[in-house]
Design an enzyme around this catalytic site. Structure first.
Site: not given
Ligand code: PEP
Length: 258
Positions: A13-15, A99, A101, A170, A176, A216, A237-238
């Site tokens: 997930n690049w956001k 999500h 966010e 999640e 994040g 994470s 994500g990251g």
């Molecule tokens: C996400 O954006 O769904 C996520 C899990 O981010 P991260 O891996 O950066 O915590």
């Protein structure tokens, strides 16, 4: 993971990261690093403007491209929105729905349900997210909260469509933040999600449902998380923004399973 009964999926997930130009460079590097042979399913969910560049770059690979959101309506006066038919036509295979966010921006459980149905109708694989806040975990209501989110997200979905749905657990406090759920914490909730799916759609469907952990997950902790029986992959994500880290997680998903 349990590859006998269900698919393993590593999804990025690049956001709101990377431009179309950066997308092309990333995909070129990723292609050079992807392991050869039969591996898990791989998805990269990218910003809407990056979809054409991502689809073009990954056309001959087994990486499916996805969006990070969709509008459940077929067309009309929804300025700034993107429909499921547009995503399919652009070459998308997946779409992330609900999500945390986006929920924090006001997305409701009813909208998550409508988007999930619209995605399935269009032939997309919805990656439906759920997760509790730190306050909810500390108040010991994680089980009730997650059960409610799943029931509302999947309400009215037919039995023949449920196996197409991917669910991502999640925990909000882990997204994040660098603070990952322990494998035991993540497994406990993914197992609960499977139980909820079993009650709604029966044991065969529950056994076949792919449930991801996200929060994470990275190249250092993925192996242990993916070793859990009810964690069938990751929503990342990251670490999905760095080709070498994303590929390491894909490699970790190839571990032996029961
Ligand atoms: C996400 O954006 O769904 C996520 C899990 O981010 P991260 O891996 O950066 O915590």
């Amino acid at each position: 993971m349990n590859r006998k009964y269900r698919k393993t999926l590593i999804a990025g997930n690049w956001k709101m990261n990377k431009t179309p130009t950066e997308t092309k460079a990333f995909m070129t590097e990723l292609k050079g690093l992807l392991p050869k042979g039969r591996w898990c399913d791989i998805a990269l969910c990218v910003p809407a403007v990056c979809i054409p560049a991502a689809v073009r770059a990954m056309r001959e690979t087994r990486v499916g491209i996805g969006a990070e959101n969709c509008n459940p309506n077929p067309s009309g006066a929804y300025t700034g929105e993107v429909s499921t038919a547009m995503l399919v036509d652009a070459g998308c295979k997946y779409v992330i729905i609900g999500h945390s966010e986006r929920r924090a921006m006001g997305e409701t459980d009813e909208e998550v349900n409508a988007k999930t149905k619209a995605a399935l109708e269009a032939g997309l694989i919805p990656i439906v997210c759920c997760g509790e806040s730190l306050e909810q975990r500390e108040a010991d209501i994680t089980e009730e909260w997650i059960s409610m989110q799943i029931k509302l997200a999947l309400a009215g979905i037919s039995e023949d469509k449920i196996r197409k749905v991917v669910i991502a657990y999640e925990p909000i406090w882990a997204i994040g933040t660098g603070r990952t759920a322990t494998p035991e914490q993540a497994e406990e909730v993914c197992q609960l999600i499977r139980t909820v799916v079993r009650k709604l759609f029966g044991s065969k469907n529950a056994r076949a449902t792919t449930i991801l952990y996200g929060g994470s997950m990275n190249d250092k902790n993925a192996y242990e998380l993916l070793a859990q029986p009810d964690i069938d992959g990751g929503l990342i994500g990251g670490a999905s923004l760095v080709p070498s880290k994303f590929v390491k997680i894909i490699e970790d998903a190839n571990q032996p399973t029961a």
